[in-house]
Design a protein around this motif. Structure first.
Motif, PDB file in Angstrom:
ATOM      1  N   LYS A   4      44.728  45.182  47.546  1.00  0.00           N
ATOM      2  CA  LYS A   4      44.125  45.317  46.224  1.00  0.00           C
ATOM      3  C   LYS A   4      45.172  45.420  45.121  1.00  0.00           C
ATOM      4  O   LYS A   4      45.000  44.877  44.046  1.00  0.00           O
ATOM      5  CB  LYS A   4      43.244  46.565  46.244  1.00  0.00           C
ATOM      6  N   GLU A   5      46.278  46.086  45.369  1.00  0.00           N
ATOM      7  CA  GLU A   5      47.293  46.346  44.355  1.00  0.00           C
ATOM      8  C   GLU A   5      48.350  45.246  44.245  1.00  0.00           C
ATOM      9  O   GLU A   5      49.172  45.277  43.347  1.00  0.00           O
ATOM     10  CB  GLU A   5      47.995  47.679  44.647  1.00  0.00           C
ATOM     11  N   ASP A  24      42.212  41.134  49.612  1.00  0.00           N
ATOM     12  CA  ASP A  24      41.258  42.193  49.299  1.00  0.00           C
ATOM     13  C   ASP A  24      40.378  41.725  48.132  1.00  0.00           C
ATOM     14  O   ASP A  24      40.879  41.192  47.142  1.00  0.00           O
ATOM     15  CB  ASP A  24      42.026  43.462  48.904  1.00  0.00           C
ATOM     16  N   LYS A  25      39.091  41.897  48.248  1.00  0.00           N
ATOM     17  CA  LYS A  25      38.151  41.414  47.225  1.00  0.00           C
ATOM     18  C   LYS A  25      38.361  42.073  45.865  1.00  0.00           C
ATOM     19  O   LYS A  25      37.967  41.525  44.838  1.00  0.00           O
ATOM     20  CB  LYS A  25      36.701  41.572  47.678  1.00  0.00           C
ATOM     21  N   ASP A  26      39.028  43.199  45.826  1.00  0.00           N
ATOM     22  CA  ASP A  26      39.288  43.885  44.565  1.00  0.00           C
ATOM     23  C   ASP A  26      40.640  43.531  43.949  1.00  0.00           C
ATOM     24  O   ASP A  26      41.010  44.088  42.911  1.00  0.00           O
ATOM     25  CB  ASP A  26      39.206  45.409  44.770  1.00  0.00           C
ATOM     26  N   ASN A  27      41.375  42.600  44.553  1.00  0.00           N
ATOM     27  CA  ASN A  27      42.655  42.190  43.986  1.00  0.00           C
ATOM     28  C   ASN A  27      42.392  41.471  42.671  1.00  0.00           C
ATOM     29  O   ASN A  27      41.513  40.616  42.590  1.00  0.00           O
ATOM     30  CB  ASN A  27      43.408  41.276  44.955  1.00  0.00           C
ATOM     31  N   SER A  28      43.156  41.798  41.634  1.00  0.00           N
ATOM     32  CA  SER A  28      42.896  41.251  40.303  1.00  0.00           C
ATOM     33  C   SER A  28      43.526  39.883  40.051  1.00  0.00           C
ATOM     34  O   SER A  28      43.178  39.214  39.084  1.00  0.00           O
ATOM     35  CB  SER A  28      43.393  42.226  39.232  1.00  0.00           C
ATOM     36  N   SER A  31      42.645  35.457  45.355  1.00  0.00           N
ATOM     37  CA  SER A  31      41.455  35.418  46.203  1.00  0.00           C
ATOM     38  C   SER A  31      41.739  34.467  47.361  1.00  0.00           C
ATOM     39  O   SER A  31      42.710  33.719  47.337  1.00  0.00           O
ATOM     40  CB  SER A  31      40.233  34.941  45.405  1.00  0.00           C
ATOM     41  N   LYS A  40      42.538  34.276  41.296  1.00  0.00           N
ATOM     42  CA  LYS A  40      41.297  35.061  41.333  1.00  0.00           C
ATOM     43  C   LYS A  40      40.094  34.233  40.886  1.00  0.00           C
ATOM     44  O   LYS A  40      39.030  34.295  41.495  1.00  0.00           O
ATOM     45  CB  LYS A  40      41.433  36.314  40.445  1.00  0.00           C
TER      46      LYS A  40
END
Length: 178
Positions: A4-5, A24-28, A31, A40
């Motif tokens: 994510k980070e 991670d689906k929360d990576n900014s 994807s 993303k």
């Protein structure tokens, strides 16, 4: 696995045994779809894993840019690109020795340096109407290349574009080449 980070990935190093990217689906920033790394928003394909199984790939229609070297050293035989693609950058398919078939969409305007270099199974290529520039070494050492079809519109051909293409017998350049 891209957490994510994670803010930056060095995708210039060829990882021949890498079979998939898992983001991670929360990576900014990144994807992944079916193990392929994208931005993303999925408008840019960043890297196709060199060790991924399978012999064909269809570019998602969301993608309008392919990162330099994205398909370098893959084992793909067929790649289908779509009509929103405007540029094939540097080293994109470099050393993809099994690549036999690729369609260059009629929307592409530029083919970058060494884009198809060392694609030793590539036999035929059609350069679409909007391509104005083919950069240096674009098809260098495509040893099975027998046919290159140009359409009017091509203006500039770089150095050593067909160097080492010893199966290539004839090229007819359009009058637009300067």
């Amino acid at each position: 696995r891209v957490g994510k980070e994670c803010e930056q990935i060095d995708i210039t190093i060829p990882l021949m045994s890498l079979t998939a990217f898992d983001v991670d689906k929360d990576n900014s920033k990144y994807s992944s779809i079916d193990g392929v790394l994208y931005s993303k928003d999925q408008k840019k394909l960043l890297k196709y894993p060199s060790g991924k199984k399978g012999n064909s790939f269809v570019l998602p229609e969301t993608v309008n840019e392919i990162e330099n070297g994205a398909f370098a050293s893959t084992s793909l035989k067929t790649i289908k690109l779509h009509e929103s693609l405007k540029m094939i950058g540097e080293y994109v398919f470099n050393n993809s020795q099994l690549l036999e078939t690729i369609n260059i969409p009629k929307t592409v305007q530029f083919i970058g340096q060494s884009a198809f270099a060392y694609c030793s199974s590539l036999k035929e290529i059609t350069i679409p109407l909007l391509v104005e520039t083919i950069d240096d070494k674009a098809f260098q050492y495509c040893t099975s290349l027998t046919t290159v079809i140009f359409t009017d519109g091509l203006i500039e051909i770089g150095n050593s574009v067909f160097e080492g293409c010893n199966s290539l017998q004839t090229i007819s350049f359009p009058e637009t080449v300067t």
